[in-house]
Design an enzyme around this catalytic site. Structure first.
Site, PDB file in Angstrom:
ATOM      1  N   SER A 118       0.840  -1.196   0.000  1.00  0.00           N
ATOM      2  CA  SER A 118       0.000   0.000   0.000  1.00  0.00           C
ATOM      3  C   SER A 118       0.881   1.255   0.000  1.00  0.00           C
ATOM      4  O   SER A 118       1.698   1.424  -0.899  1.00  0.00           O
ATOM      5  CB  SER A 118      -0.967  -0.046   1.185  1.00  0.00           C
ATOM      6  OG  SER A 118      -2.000   0.887   1.042  1.00  0.00           O
ATOM      7  N   ASP A 271      -9.528  -4.112  -5.843  1.00  0.00           N
ATOM      8  CA  ASP A 271      -8.729  -3.072  -5.200  1.00  0.00           C
ATOM      9  C   ASP A 271      -8.793  -1.808  -6.046  1.00  0.00           C
ATOM     10  O   ASP A 271      -8.522  -1.851  -7.246  1.00  0.00           O
ATOM     11  CB  ASP A 271      -7.281  -3.552  -5.061  1.00  0.00           C
ATOM     12  CG  ASP A 271      -6.366  -2.535  -4.402  1.00  0.00           C
ATOM     13  OD1 ASP A 271      -6.874  -1.569  -3.799  1.00  0.00           O
ATOM     14  OD2 ASP A 271      -5.133  -2.709  -4.482  1.00  0.00           O
ATOM     15  N   HIS A 301      -7.721  -5.179  -1.222  1.00  0.00           N
ATOM     16  CA  HIS A 301      -6.708  -4.368  -0.526  1.00  0.00           C
ATOM     17  C   HIS A 301      -6.734  -4.645   0.968  1.00  0.00           C
ATOM     18  O   HIS A 301      -7.791  -4.674   1.581  1.00  0.00           O
ATOM     19  CB  HIS A 301      -6.994  -2.886  -0.793  1.00  0.00           C
ATOM     20  CG  HIS A 301      -5.828  -2.001  -0.493  1.00  0.00           C
ATOM     21  ND1 HIS A 301      -4.900  -1.650  -1.457  1.00  0.00           N
ATOM     22  CD2 HIS A 301      -5.422  -1.398   0.638  1.00  0.00           C
ATOM     23  CE1 HIS A 301      -3.985  -0.870  -0.921  1.00  0.00           C
ATOM     24  NE2 HIS A 301      -4.261  -0.711   0.353  1.00  0.00           N
TER      25      HIS A 301
END
Length: 301
Positions: A118, A271, A301
């Site tokens: 991320s 995501d 995610h």
């Protein structure tokens, strides 16, 4: 006291030039120098830590034991208490320190990988871009970007539309966290989602890199081009950080991209950030950087 106990690993908290770092070192003696892995945790730059986040402990232990590597997990200070770009700077400082001192941990300086998930993927991309031309320290061997955040110009790409309401990271929440990270007024969320923060000149300049036409057709089922939006100079002025390559690594020039090390990119189907990984993959390949791509079809995610 030791940070935590593991029969397979020595685990110790240190500081690299003032930056908190947790080292995971395999206990089993090695006949040769090991690989080294620098890990930047996710959390939008405002969540997570190396001491309390169970997920990061599990990931770092797993990587260290399964790959017989020394892992250095970087505990950068969080925003907004520590103002951006302190997080990127601390990741950079810790990386340079580890590259210079690798042999003291039994690590081969020529076999060091930088990895992050991320926003940790953002820091990974930024650090590798920053160090690409450095000749005074060992070269980073490879970078691993796990569903990275890489641009803040366009929030209407196919993956943004498809996964707009998917937990845990919705399209709206993505921009909300960006504004929290930069300590900006969250009332800017709506115009940024609409694209009102980007002048036409910047849209034209970066269309060659950030464009739904560059996304493979298989990922564009149901995609609808967004309606034109009015540019807001006031909003643009408030969020200048979004146009910096340190914040949006996809905006780096080709001269910065071409020296990058071998790259592994992980994307997930469900995501909002999926397409950023796909666009960066294309940019790297267009600049002759070797890329390995893993796509998790049912991942999120």
């Amino acid at each position: 006291l030791p940070a935590c106990r593991d029969s397979r690993l020595f685990i110790k908290d240190l500081h690299f030039d003032g930056v908190p770092v947790r080292i995971y070192l395999p206990r089993e003696p090695s006949a040769s120098k090991r690989r080294g892995i620098i890990f930047f945790h996710g959390g939008c730059g405002i969540f997570g830590s190396i001491s309390k986040e169970l997920k990061e402990k599990i990931i770092c232990r797993y990587i260290a034991t399964k790959s017989d590597s020394v892992v250095a997990s970087v505990g950068y200070h969080l925003a907004p208490e520590r103002k951006y770009p302190a997080q990127t700077l601390e990741c950079l400082i810790a990386t340079v320190h580890f590259l210079k001192t690798a042999e003291t941990f039994g690590v081969d300086p020529a076999r060091i990988i930088v990895c992050g998930d991320s926003v940790g993927g953002t820091y990974t991309a930024s650090v590798c871009q920053e160090l690409g031309h450095r000749t005074d320290i060992p070269k980073i061997r490879a970078q691993v970007l796990i569903y990275p955040f890489l641009q803040a110009l366009n929030f209407s790409l196919p993956s943004h539309q498809k996964n707009a309401a998917v937990a845990f990271l919705s399209r709206e929440r993505t921009v909300h966290f960006i504004l929290k990270y930069l300590n900006k007024d969250c009332s800017l969320k709506k115009p940024i989602l609409a694209g009102s923060h980007v002048p036409e000149s910047i849209n034209l300049k970066y269309r060659k890199w950030i464009n739904p036409d560059l996304i493979p057709d298989v990922f564009k089922l149901g995609y609808k081009p967004p309606l034109p939006t009015l540019f807001s100079p006031q909003v643009h002025e408030e969020v200048q950080e979004l146009f910096e390559p340190w914040f949006s690594p996809l905006l780096a020039e080709d001269a910065v991209i071409s020296p990058l090390p071998d790259t592994c990119i992980v994307t997930c189907e469900h995501d909002v950030l999926r397409d950023e990984g796909l666009l960066y993959k294309k940019r790297l390949e267009d600049n002759n950087v070797h890329v390995t791509w893993h796509h998790v079809e049912k991942g999120f995610h």
